[in-house]
Design an enzyme around this catalytic site. Structure first.
Site, short mmCIF file in Angstrom:
data_model
loop_
_atom_site.label_atom_id
_atom_site.label_comp_id
_atom_site.label_asym_id
_atom_site.label_seq_id
_atom_site.Cartn_x
_atom_site.Cartn_y
_atom_site.Cartn_z
CE LYS A 194 -4.05 -2.04 2.24
NZ LYS A 194 -4.96 -2.01 3.41
CE LYS B 28 -11.51 -12.81 -4.06
NZ LYS B 28 -11.28 -13.08 -2.62
CE LYS C 88 -18.16 -1.02 -5.06
NZ LYS C 88 -19.04 -0.46 -6.09
#
Length: 327
Positions: A111, A192, A195
């Site tokens: 991240k 997958k 969002k």
């Protein structure tokens, strides 16, 4: 009854992958375990937020979770920031974890490499996640493979705290939940449904109307060759449609493949099944959305139930460290 805890960040919207892959299993799990489900809004502020958005999304997510089957009279559903015990316990655990342990967390590396602003909270949030788990004497934490490292760290922190200050925390176990449907993006069937992909045509939101659902499934990517078979590696598009149809109708996708010779009928049946599956969820959500005060009441009740356990655990931790008692 073993205690189970799962958390979900407030995006305000769930999609079909969330529902079939996790939330529907949570709804079943609540009847066989002492289940705690936490909307982890404090984790969301590790990245900058627009003022006011996180509260609206937390309320909306709570309504969607209840509509999807979580029963606040059976499980404990609450919002993380409603309990100060999470932040206070997180500080104790930050002081128990080492810098090296936190710096080795794979999700932080991933991240932080994708963000211009890297908050200190993004680095230390595994300690908050550990607090979420340890405050409730949690036995089992259902996780995917990407979260195993966090549960291992939680166990390490708890063991170190117990060694230093005496038995305080229950050591949790990472468990693979009962297999939910493996729902992939309709346009990128090797990924997958998520969002984060920013793939609106490939994602079915739980509140999509029937026409939207049918359009998205009709335009779903299929594979070379006209044969219909469940073969994830060689026919990911068709396999995804079979998996969705199987999950929506409680049938084995491999068995369903034998019923089709063309993609068109498969897509039509999958769309019809998803529309039927989501209709009661959408109806219940509409009821909750029309009465936000009721959702607020249910979350307040959940927070009170959660606090009765979290406060006791935090008090035990502070007593074992030896803080000066109040009064």
């Amino acid at each position: 009854m073993r205690r189970v805890l799962s958390g979900i960040q407030p995006t305000g919207q769930l999609h079909l992958g969330n529902y079939l892959g996790a939330v529907r299993n949570w709804a079943r799990m609540q009847h066989s375990t002492d289940a705690f489900f936490c909307i982890v809004d404090l984790h969301s502020v590790t990245i900058p937020q627009e003022p006011g958005v996180i509260g609206r999304e937390s309320l909306r997510l709570a309504q969607m979770l209840i509509a999807a089957g979580l029963d606040p009279d059976v499980c404990t559903l609450f919002v993380q920031s409603h309990l100060h015990e999470h932040s206070e316990c997180a500080w104790l655990l930050e002081c128990t974890a080492s810098f090296g342990e936190l710096s080795r967390m794979a999700q932080f590396k991933d991240k932080s490499g994708r963000q211009e602003f890297i908050s200190a909270g993004l680095f230390t949030y595994p300690a908050l996640q550990a607090a979420d788990i340890l405050l409730y004497d949690t036995n089992d934490v259902p996780v995917g493979a990407d979260q195993r490292q966090h549960i291992e760290l939680t166990r390490d922190i708890a063991e170190r705290f117990n060694y230093r200050y005496g038995e305080t925390f229950v050591l949790p176990t990472a468990v693979i939940p009962s297999a939910g449907a493996r729902v992939m993006d309709l346009q990128r069937p090797n990924d997958k449904m998520s969002k984060s992909l920013n793939s609106p045509k490939g994602t079915i939101d739980l509140l999509d109307d029937p026409a939207q659902i049918q359009k998205k499934i009709r335009s779903a990517v299929t594979d070379n060759g006209a044969d219909v078979r469940f073969d994830i590696n060689n026919k990911p598009g068709v396999s995804n449609l079979l998996a969705i149809l199987g999950a929506a109708t409680d049938n084995n996708p491999e068995d369903l493949a034998d019923e089709y010779r063309q993609y068109g009928p498969l897509k039509a049946d999958a769309a019809e099944a998803v529309v039927a599956l989501l209709a009661p969820v959408q109806a219940r959500f509409a009821e909750l959305e029309a009465d936000p005060a009721e959702t607020t009441r249910l979350l307040r009740t959940g927070a009170d139930k959660a606090r009765s356990i979290a406060a006791e655990t935090l008090a035990r931790a502070k007593t074992n460290i030896g803080f000066l008692p109040e009064g």
